[in-house]
Write a protein that holds these residues in place. Structure first.
Motif, short mmCIF file in Angstrom:
data_model
loop_
_atom_site.label_atom_id
_atom_site.label_comp_id
_atom_site.label_asym_id
_atom_site.label_seq_id
_atom_site.Cartn_x
_atom_site.Cartn_y
_atom_site.Cartn_z
N ALA A 43 0.83 -1.21 0.00
CA ALA A 43 0.00 0.00 0.00
C ALA A 43 0.87 1.26 0.00
N TYR A 44 1.96 1.22 0.75
CA TYR A 44 2.86 2.38 0.79
C TYR A 44 3.45 2.68 -0.58
N LEU A 45 3.92 1.64 -1.27
CA LEU A 45 4.51 1.84 -2.60
C LEU A 45 3.45 2.27 -3.61
N GLN A 46 2.25 1.72 -3.49
CA GLN A 46 1.16 2.14 -4.38
C GLN A 46 0.83 3.62 -4.21
N SER A 47 0.96 4.11 -2.97
CA SER A 47 0.66 5.52 -2.70
C SER A 47 1.66 6.46 -3.35
N ARG A 48 2.81 5.94 -3.77
CA ARG A 48 3.85 6.75 -4.39
C ARG A 48 3.74 6.76 -5.93
N LEU A 49 2.83 5.94 -6.47
CA LEU A 49 2.62 5.94 -7.92
C LEU A 49 2.09 7.29 -8.39
N PRO A 50 2.37 7.73 -9.65
CA PRO A 50 3.00 6.90 -10.69
C PRO A 50 4.53 6.97 -10.73
N ASN A 51 5.13 8.04 -10.18
CA ASN A 51 6.57 8.17 -10.42
C ASN A 51 7.35 8.78 -9.26
N LYS A 63 6.39 -11.16 0.32
CA LYS A 63 5.86 -10.23 -0.68
C LYS A 63 5.55 -8.92 0.03
N THR A 64 5.30 -7.86 -0.75
CA THR A 64 5.11 -6.55 -0.14
C THR A 64 3.85 -6.49 0.73
N HIS A 65 2.85 -7.33 0.44
CA HIS A 65 1.64 -7.37 1.29
C HIS A 65 1.96 -7.91 2.69
N ASN A 66 3.00 -8.74 2.80
CA ASN A 66 3.34 -9.39 4.08
C ASN A 66 4.48 -8.69 4.81
N ILE A 67 4.83 -7.50 4.35
CA ILE A 67 5.86 -6.69 5.01
C ILE A 67 5.16 -5.48 5.60
N LEU A 68 5.22 -5.34 6.90
CA LEU A 68 4.42 -4.34 7.61
C LEU A 68 5.30 -3.20 8.11
N LEU A 69 4.70 -2.00 8.20
CA LEU A 69 5.45 -0.79 8.52
C LEU A 69 4.95 -0.16 9.82
N ASP A 70 5.86 0.56 10.50
CA ASP A 70 5.45 1.32 11.68
C ASP A 70 4.85 2.66 11.22
N ARG A 71 4.48 3.50 12.18
CA ARG A 71 3.82 4.77 11.84
C ARG A 71 4.66 5.66 10.95
N THR A 72 5.98 5.61 11.12
CA THR A 72 6.86 6.47 10.32
C THR A 72 7.02 5.95 8.90
N GLN A 73 6.66 4.70 8.68
CA GLN A 73 6.83 4.00 7.38
C GLN A 73 8.29 3.94 6.95
N ARG A 74 9.17 3.94 7.96
CA ARG A 74 10.61 3.79 7.70
C ARG A 74 11.18 2.54 8.38
N LYS A 75 10.40 1.93 9.25
CA LYS A 75 10.82 0.70 9.90
C LYS A 75 9.81 -0.39 9.54
N LEU A 76 10.33 -1.58 9.25
CA LEU A 76 9.44 -2.65 8.78
C LEU A 76 9.61 -3.93 9.59
N LYS A 77 8.61 -4.79 9.42
CA LYS A 77 8.62 -6.10 10.07
C LYS A 77 8.01 -7.12 9.11
N ILE A 78 8.62 -8.28 9.06
CA ILE A 78 8.13 -9.37 8.21
C ILE A 78 7.00 -10.09 8.95
N GLY A 79 5.90 -10.33 8.25
CA GLY A 79 4.75 -10.99 8.88
C GLY A 79 4.20 -12.12 8.04
N ASP A 80 3.06 -12.64 8.47
CA ASP A 80 2.30 -13.71 7.82
C ASP A 80 3.14 -14.94 7.51
#
Length: 271
Positions: A90-98, A131-148
């Motif tokens: 979702a984060y990467l989709q929000s940065r589309l298109p360029n 996959k990107t759907h299973n990688i989760l972000l904190d509020r800052t969207q700069r720290k991630l965690k692997i899930g599922d």
């Protein structure tokens, strides 16, 4: 469930509905995956138990933390850490298109992923649905965690998994060809995630499954932007090498000149 107050639905994981809850005793927000036992097959129930087993083994800053599990009203309830920033897709989709990520920002996310995946592999576990759907972000969207971890496989030493699982766009060439695979298929999926970090699009996509498999087995993907360094281009090519023997391990990725400084900073901050 008396200690939990439901806040909202946040989606579906593998074999379960996922809700956000607030813990009444301390106010902490948690995610609870609810798996109705009557509505799933014995195989799906086994996968749910696998997820609990895997989460218990994996305590790490870049992996979603397991809190508890219990049975309630004929459902298995898995209580996990809540990641408030949503998922990476979702984060990467929000940065589309360029609105491409700067290389350093992409490296910081990749380094967290590699360090988390290295821990998973060191425990002789395959994620099998990275996959990107299973990688989760904190509020800052700069720290991630692997899930599922619903379809993860705990491996005996030198074992290879034969079951075809995972999301088609992230399947490795050897899996498309019916060959056994081990940790290097997770590395291929990591390469697919890196491609998305750098392009905001999937490396492999097609209208039909046969066309998708053809693209994957040929290793044909559009080039990433020229704004990224030659080292980043080379690393991506290595992760998406058709021959699993030529893909780097997580330790080799961490030692790559492109990622090394970011990985060192991560370890310094973790200590």
């Amino acid at each position: 469930m008396d200690n939990y107050e439901r806040v909202k639905a946040v989606g579906r994981g593998s074999y379960g509905v996922v809700h956000l809850y607030r813990c009444k005793s301390d106010g902490q927000q948690v995610v609870i995956k609810q798996i109705t036992l009557d509505a799933i097959t014995p195989q799906e129930a086994k996968m749910s138990h696998t997820e609990v087993k895997v989460l218990l083994m994996l305590q790490h800053p870049f992996i979603i933390q397991y809190h508890n599990s219990f049975q309630h009203d004929n459902a298995m309830m898995i209580v996990m850490e809540y990641a408030a920033g949503g998922n990476l897709h979702a984060y990467l989709q929000s940065r589309l298109p360029n609105n491409l990520l700067q290389e350093q920002d992409a490296l910081e996310l990749l380094s967290q992923l590699v360090v988390g995946l290295q821990h998973i592999h060191s425990c002789n576990i395959l994620h099998r649905d990275l996959k990107t759907h299973n990688i989760l972000l904190d509020r800052t969207q700069r720290k991630l965690k692997i899930g599922d971890f619903g379809i993860s496989k705990i491996l005996a030493s030198k074992s290879k998994a034969h079951t075809v699982v995972g999301t088609p766009c992230y399947l490795s060439p050897e899996l498309c060809q019916g060959k056994p695979y081990n940790q290097k298929s997770d590395i291929w999926a990591l390469g697919c995630v890196l491609y998305e970090l750098l392009s905001l699009n999937r490396a492999f996509h097609a209208e039909t499954l046969p066309a998708l498999i053809l693209k994957i087995t040929r290793g044909s993907f559009a080039p990433i932007s020229g704004q990224y360094s030659a080292g980043m281009h080379a690393l991506l090519q290595r992760l998406l090498h058709l021959d699993p023997a030529h893909r780097p391990s997580t330790n080799q990725i961490m030692a790559d000149p492109v990622t090394l400084s970011s990985v060192i900073r991560l370890h310094v901050n973790m200590d």
